[in-house]
Design a protein around this motif. Structure first.
Motif, PDB file in Angstrom:
ATOM      1  N   SER A  67      17.652   2.305  -9.249  1.00  9.57           N
ATOM      2  CA  SER A  67      17.664   1.017  -8.542  1.00  9.57           C
ATOM      3  C   SER A  67      18.908   0.188  -8.843  1.00  9.57           C
ATOM      4  O   SER A  67      19.535  -0.355  -7.933  1.00  9.57           O
ATOM      5  CB  SER A  67      16.405   0.222  -8.924  1.00  9.57           C
ATOM      6  OG  SER A  67      16.428  -1.061  -8.340  1.00  9.57           O
ATOM      7  N   GLU A  68      19.307   0.085 -10.119  1.00  3.45           N
ATOM      8  CA  GLU A  68      20.361  -0.852 -10.508  1.00  3.45           C
ATOM      9  C   GLU A  68      21.765  -0.248 -10.432  1.00  3.45           C
ATOM     10  O   GLU A  68      22.737  -0.982 -10.230  1.00  3.45           O
ATOM     11  CB  GLU A  68      20.087  -1.372 -11.922  1.00  3.45           C
ATOM     12  CG  GLU A  68      18.790  -2.187 -12.010  1.00  3.45           C
ATOM     13  CD  GLU A  68      18.585  -2.808 -13.377  1.00  3.45           C
ATOM     14  OE1 GLU A  68      19.584  -3.134 -14.037  1.00  3.45           O
ATOM     15  OE2 GLU A  68      17.419  -2.968 -13.786  1.00  3.45           O
ATOM     16  N   VAL A  69      21.885   1.055 -10.604  1.00  4.57           N
ATOM     17  CA  VAL A  69      23.210   1.675 -10.593  1.00  4.57           C
ATOM     18  C   VAL A  69      23.525   2.246  -9.211  1.00  4.57           C
ATOM     19  O   VAL A  69      24.686   2.409  -8.845  1.00  4.57           O
ATOM     20  CB  VAL A  69      23.304   2.777 -11.674  1.00  4.57           C
ATOM     21  CG1 VAL A  69      24.703   3.340 -11.768  1.00  4.57           C
ATOM     22  CG2 VAL A  69      22.864   2.229 -13.024  1.00  4.57           C
ATOM     23  N   ARG A 106      -3.490   1.714  -7.382  1.00  3.05           N
ATOM     24  CA  ARG A 106      -2.771   2.812  -8.048  1.00  3.05           C
ATOM     25  C   ARG A 106      -2.020   3.689  -7.046  1.00  3.05           C
ATOM     26  O   ARG A 106      -0.847   4.026  -7.248  1.00  3.05           O
ATOM     27  CB  ARG A 106      -3.775   3.666  -8.825  1.00  3.05           C
ATOM     28  CG  ARG A 106      -3.152   4.739  -9.698  1.00  3.05           C
ATOM     29  CD  ARG A 106      -4.263   5.536 -10.377  1.00  3.05           C
ATOM     30  NE  ARG A 106      -3.760   6.379 -11.442  1.00  3.05           N
ATOM     31  CZ  ARG A 106      -3.240   7.583 -11.276  1.00  3.05           C
ATOM     32  NH1 ARG A 106      -3.117   8.086 -10.057  1.00  3.05           N
ATOM     33  NH2 ARG A 106      -2.835   8.294 -12.313  1.00  3.05           N
ATOM     34  N   ASN A 107      -2.715   4.052  -5.970  1.00  6.71           N
ATOM     35  CA  ASN A 107      -2.085   4.905  -4.953  1.00  6.71           C
ATOM     36  C   ASN A 107      -0.938   4.183  -4.261  1.00  6.71           C
ATOM     37  O   ASN A 107       0.103   4.794  -3.962  1.00  6.71           O
ATOM     38  CB  ASN A 107      -3.133   5.347  -3.933  1.00  6.71           C
ATOM     39  CG  ASN A 107      -2.593   6.403  -2.990  1.00  6.71           C
ATOM     40  OD1 ASN A 107      -2.043   7.417  -3.429  1.00  6.71           O
ATOM     41  ND2 ASN A 107      -2.728   6.175  -1.691  1.00  6.71           N
ATOM     42  N   GLU A 108      -1.105   2.879  -4.023  1.00  2.83           N
ATOM     43  CA  GLU A 108      -0.038   2.098  -3.378  1.00  2.83           C
ATOM     44  C   GLU A 108       1.184   1.986  -4.295  1.00  2.83           C
ATOM     45  O   GLU A 108       2.324   2.033  -3.837  1.00  2.83           O
ATOM     46  CB  GLU A 108      -0.550   0.699  -3.011  1.00  2.83           C
ATOM     47  CG  GLU A 108      -1.655   0.685  -1.958  1.00  2.83           C
ATOM     48  CD  GLU A 108      -1.230   1.362  -0.671  1.00  2.83           C
ATOM     49  OE1 GLU A 108      -0.062   1.163  -0.248  1.00  2.83           O
ATOM     50  OE2 GLU A 108      -2.049   2.100  -0.091  1.00  2.83           O
ATOM     51  N   LEU A 109       0.928   1.856  -5.607  1.00  5.06           N
ATOM     52  CA  LEU A 109       2.030   1.798  -6.575  1.00  5.06           C
ATOM     53  C   LEU A 109       2.802   3.114  -6.589  1.00  5.06           C
ATOM     54  O   LEU A 109       4.041   3.122  -6.668  1.00  5.06           O
ATOM     55  CB  LEU A 109       1.466   1.490  -7.972  1.00  5.06           C
ATOM     56  CG  LEU A 109       2.500   1.402  -9.102  1.00  5.06           C
ATOM     57  CD1 LEU A 109       3.524   0.298  -8.818  1.00  5.06           C
ATOM     58  CD2 LEU A 109       1.808   1.159 -10.443  1.00  5.06           C
ATOM     59  N   LYS A 110       2.088   4.219  -6.484  1.00  7.84           N
ATOM     60  CA  LYS A 110       2.730   5.540  -6.438  1.00  7.84           C
ATOM     61  C   LYS A 110       3.640   5.651  -5.214  1.00  7.84           C
ATOM     62  O   LYS A 110       4.759   6.173  -5.289  1.00  7.84           O
ATOM     63  CB  LYS A 110       1.657   6.625  -6.397  1.00  7.84           C
ATOM     64  CG  LYS A 110       2.197   8.053  -6.377  1.00  7.84           C
ATOM     65  CD  LYS A 110       1.043   9.039  -6.471  1.00  7.84           C
ATOM     66  CE  LYS A 110       1.546  10.470  -6.455  1.00  7.84           C
ATOM     67  NZ  LYS A 110       2.044  10.884  -5.139  1.00  7.84           N
ATOM     68  N   ILE A 111       3.176   5.148  -4.075  1.00  6.27           N
ATOM     69  CA  ILE A 111       3.982   5.177  -2.841  1.00  6.27           C
ATOM     70  C   ILE A 111       5.246   4.336  -2.995  1.00  6.27           C
ATOM     71  O   ILE A 111       6.339   4.740  -2.585  1.00  6.27           O
ATOM     72  CB  ILE A 111       3.140   4.684  -1.642  1.00  6.27           C
ATOM     73  CG1 ILE A 111       1.996   5.664  -1.371  1.00  6.27           C
ATOM     74  CG2 ILE A 111       4.016   4.518  -0.397  1.00  6.27           C
ATOM     75  CD1 ILE A 111       0.994   5.171  -0.343  1.00  6.27           C
ATOM     76  N   VAL A 112       5.117   3.164  -3.625  1.00  4.30           N
ATOM     77  CA  VAL A 112       6.280   2.282  -3.842  1.00  4.30           C
ATOM     78  C   VAL A 112       7.312   2.981  -4.728  1.00  4.30           C
ATOM     79  O   VAL A 112       8.525   2.915  -4.468  1.00  4.30           O
ATOM     80  CB  VAL A 112       5.833   0.938  -4.476  1.00  4.30           C
ATOM     81  CG1 VAL A 112       7.049   0.117  -4.895  1.00  4.30           C
ATOM     82  CG2 VAL A 112       4.973   0.145  -3.502  1.00  4.30           C
ATOM     83  N   VAL A 113       6.835   3.658  -5.781  1.00  4.62           N
ATOM     84  CA  VAL A 113       7.735   4.380  -6.692  1.00  4.62           C
ATOM     85  C   VAL A 113       8.467   5.490  -5.947  1.00  4.62           C
ATOM     86  O   VAL A 113       9.679   5.681  -6.113  1.00  4.62           O
ATOM     87  CB  VAL A 113       6.941   4.948  -7.896  1.00  4.62           C
ATOM     88  CG1 VAL A 113       7.807   5.914  -8.694  1.00  4.62           C
ATOM     89  CG2 VAL A 113       6.450   3.811  -8.788  1.00  4.62           C
ATOM     90  N   GLU A 114       7.750   6.231  -5.107  1.00  7.58           N
ATOM     91  CA  GLU A 114       8.375   7.313  -4.332  1.00  7.58           C
ATOM     92  C   GLU A 114       9.428   6.758  -3.367  1.00  7.58           C
ATOM     93  O   GLU A 114      10.486   7.369  -3.178  1.00  7.58           O
ATOM     94  CB  GLU A 114       7.306   8.092  -3.556  1.00  7.58           C
ATOM     95  CG  GLU A 114       6.419   8.953  -4.459  1.00  7.58           C
ATOM     96  CD  GLU A 114       5.336   9.667  -3.672  1.00  7.58           C
ATOM     97  OE1 GLU A 114       5.249   9.468  -2.442  1.00  7.58           O
ATOM     98  OE2 GLU A 114       4.555  10.419  -4.294  1.00  7.58           O
ATOM     99  N   GLU A 115       9.124   5.619  -2.767  1.00  5.57           N
ATOM    100  CA  GLU A 115      10.099   5.010  -1.851  1.00  5.57           C
ATOM    101  C   GLU A 115      11.344   4.555  -2.595  1.00  5.57           C
ATOM    102  O   GLU A 115      12.464   4.669  -2.087  1.00  5.57           O
ATOM    103  CB  GLU A 115       9.457   3.818  -1.129  1.00  5.57           C
ATOM    104  CG  GLU A 115       8.393   4.217  -0.110  1.00  5.57           C
ATOM    105  CD  GLU A 115       7.695   3.006   0.488  1.00  5.57           C
ATOM    106  OE1 GLU A 115       7.921   1.861  -0.030  1.00  5.57           O
ATOM    107  OE2 GLU A 115       6.904   3.169   1.426  1.00  5.57           O
ATOM    108  N   LEU A 116      11.156   4.046  -3.811  1.00  7.56           N
ATOM    109  CA  LEU A 116      12.285   3.594  -4.626  1.00  7.56           C
ATOM    110  C   LEU A 116      13.183   4.773  -5.027  1.00  7.56           C
ATOM    111  O   LEU A 116      14.424   4.674  -4.981  1.00  7.56           O
ATOM    112  CB  LEU A 116      11.772   2.882  -5.880  1.00  7.56           C
ATOM    113  CG  LEU A 116      12.840   2.404  -6.876  1.00  7.56           C
ATOM    114  CD1 LEU A 116      13.721   1.326  -6.245  1.00  7.56           C
ATOM    115  CD2 LEU A 116      12.196   1.871  -8.152  1.00  7.56           C
TER     116      LEU A 116
END
Length: 425
Positions: free
Chosen positions: A392-394, A199-209
């Motif tokens: 991400s896409e635009v 869960r915490n790793e997913l949060k980090i990925v979202v913040e990076e995105l």
């Protein structure tokens, strides 16, 4: 005989004299009596006068004593009243001092409150963000938590379930695949075996995105022109009204342009917002040329030396060529007539439309140099993943998000705050 007669006559005369003398004596006695009576009367009168004088003097003395007594009593009363007034004045001055002291304390407290206000405002905005993203949180992170709790180890099956949740939350297929690939790499590199650590790793990925640097809407340059584009019904006019209210309260001179002349009641709606925010508006009749409205607005902005010009534009279906041509004409007028102004082109999209919002953003980007995206109605959807998809896409930064109907619910997009609110931290 003659002698006797002579003596008789003489005697008679003597008797007559005697009688006269007696008569005179009687008169004298009577006069004396009258004199005595007069003297007695005068004495009586004098006595009466004396008594009356004494009575009058006693009365006057008594009156004087009464008056003196009354004067003393009045003086005493006046002294008492004077003393009371003095005491009241002293008490009032004391109360005034206390009030001044209290007011000073209140002023100090107010100053302290004012000094603390920015911090409270920030906290309140974050709370509003959390409340606005309640549905999105239930649709994404709560479902992710349920999946993670049902697994005892981290494997491909777990990642597939997370992938399904993200796709159904309008994150988009391409964006979801990128997120899952990044998450898989982090799990392998850190050797994560506990599903709850994912869960915490997913949060980090979202913040990076979303990006670490927040690209907020910058209107510090004067003059600045904001062109709002987007299809009908996404909240374009409402967003303009909220922006006008925000920057007017910050002390900027704001001017609105009612460039959406095709939609029924669009001009009236913008005029209501202008009146609420106490800002000027440039408008033409319904059905007029939008380019002419923008041209007049630019001229007015120059003449009135406004800091910020916000223009509404037509918003019929995004796949109609004539709408895109109309927007192209508006952009040319702004570039030609207002070159000194800093230009912002904000695309307003409705978060509840999901992937359709991404399609709109792509289409508008082809004909307009979009500098930022406004995502409205995020509080009304459980599919908040559209934020990730648009970013991400635009490849256009999300600058504003709408998480409610109130003016303060239009917030600057903060990637970290958004992630914290979405993941419940």
């Amino acid at each position: 005989m003659f002698k006797k007669l002579f003596n008789f006559g003489k005697k008679k005369e003597e008797n007559k004299e005697v009688e006269e003398l007696v008569s005179e004596e009687n008169l004298i006695e009577e006069d004396l009596k009258e004199v005595d009576l007069t003297e007695e009367a005068s004495k009586v009168n004098e006595k009466v006068d004396t008594e009356e004088t004494e009575v009058i003097e006693e009365t006057i003395k008594e009156d004087e004593e009464d008056i003196e007594k009354e004067i003393k009593e009045d003086t005493k009363d006046l002294e008492e009243e004077f003393i009371k007034e003095k005491i009241e004045i002293v008490n009032e001055s004391k109360e005034t001092k206390d009030e001044v002291k209290d007011e000073s304390i209140e002023e100090i407290e107010v100053v302290e409150e004012v000094q603390e206000q920015p911090k409270e405002k920030k906290v309140n905005l974050f709370n509003r963000l959390k409340e606005g993203l309640t549905k999105a949180k239930k649709g994404i992170t709560d479902r992710i938590d349920d999946v993670l709790k049902s697994y005892t180890k981290v494997d491909e099956e777990l990642l597939e379930e997370l992938e399904e949740i993200l796709i159904t939350a309008d994150v988009g297929v391409n964006t979801t695949m990128n997120i899952i690939d990044s998450l898989r790499d982090k799990i392998k590199s850190k050797g994560i075996t506990d599903p709850m650590d994912v869960r915490n790793e997913l949060k980090i990925v979202v913040e990076e995105l979303l990006g670490e640097e927040n690209q907020k809407l910058d209107v510090t340059h004067s003059p600045t022109i904001i062109l709002m584009v987007g299809v009908n019904g996404v909240g374009k006019t409402t967003t303009i009204g909220k922006l006008a209210n925000r920057y007017k309260s910050e002390g900027k001179k704001v001017l609105l342009a009612a460039g959406d002349t095709f939609r029924a009641a669009a001009i009236e709606q913008l005029e209501v917002w202008a009146n609420r925010s106490n800002v000027d508006i440039i408008k033409h009749q319904e059905g007029a040329d939008p380019g002419a409205v923008i041209f007049d607005a630019v001229k007015a902005a120059k003449a009135r030396k406004v800091d910020l010009l916000i223009c509404d534009t037509a918003g019929r279906l995004h796949n109609k060529a004539n709408l895109m041509n109309e927007l192209g004409k508006v952009f040319k007028i702004v570039d030609r007539e207002f070159p000194e102004a800093k230009k912002e082109v904000l695309l307003v999209v409705d978060a509840t439309t999901g992937q359709n919002a991404v399609a709109q953003a792509k289409t508008f980007k082809e004909v307009a140099d979009i500098t930022g995206i406004v995502l409205t109605k995020l509080d009304g959807t459980a599919k908040g993943g559209v934020v990730l998809a648009v970013k991400s896409e635009v490849d256009v930064p999300v600058k504003l998000i709408g998480v409610g109907e109130k003016v303060e619910d239009l917030q600057d997009f903060d990637a970290k705050a958004f992630s914290d609110a979405l993941f419940g931290n």
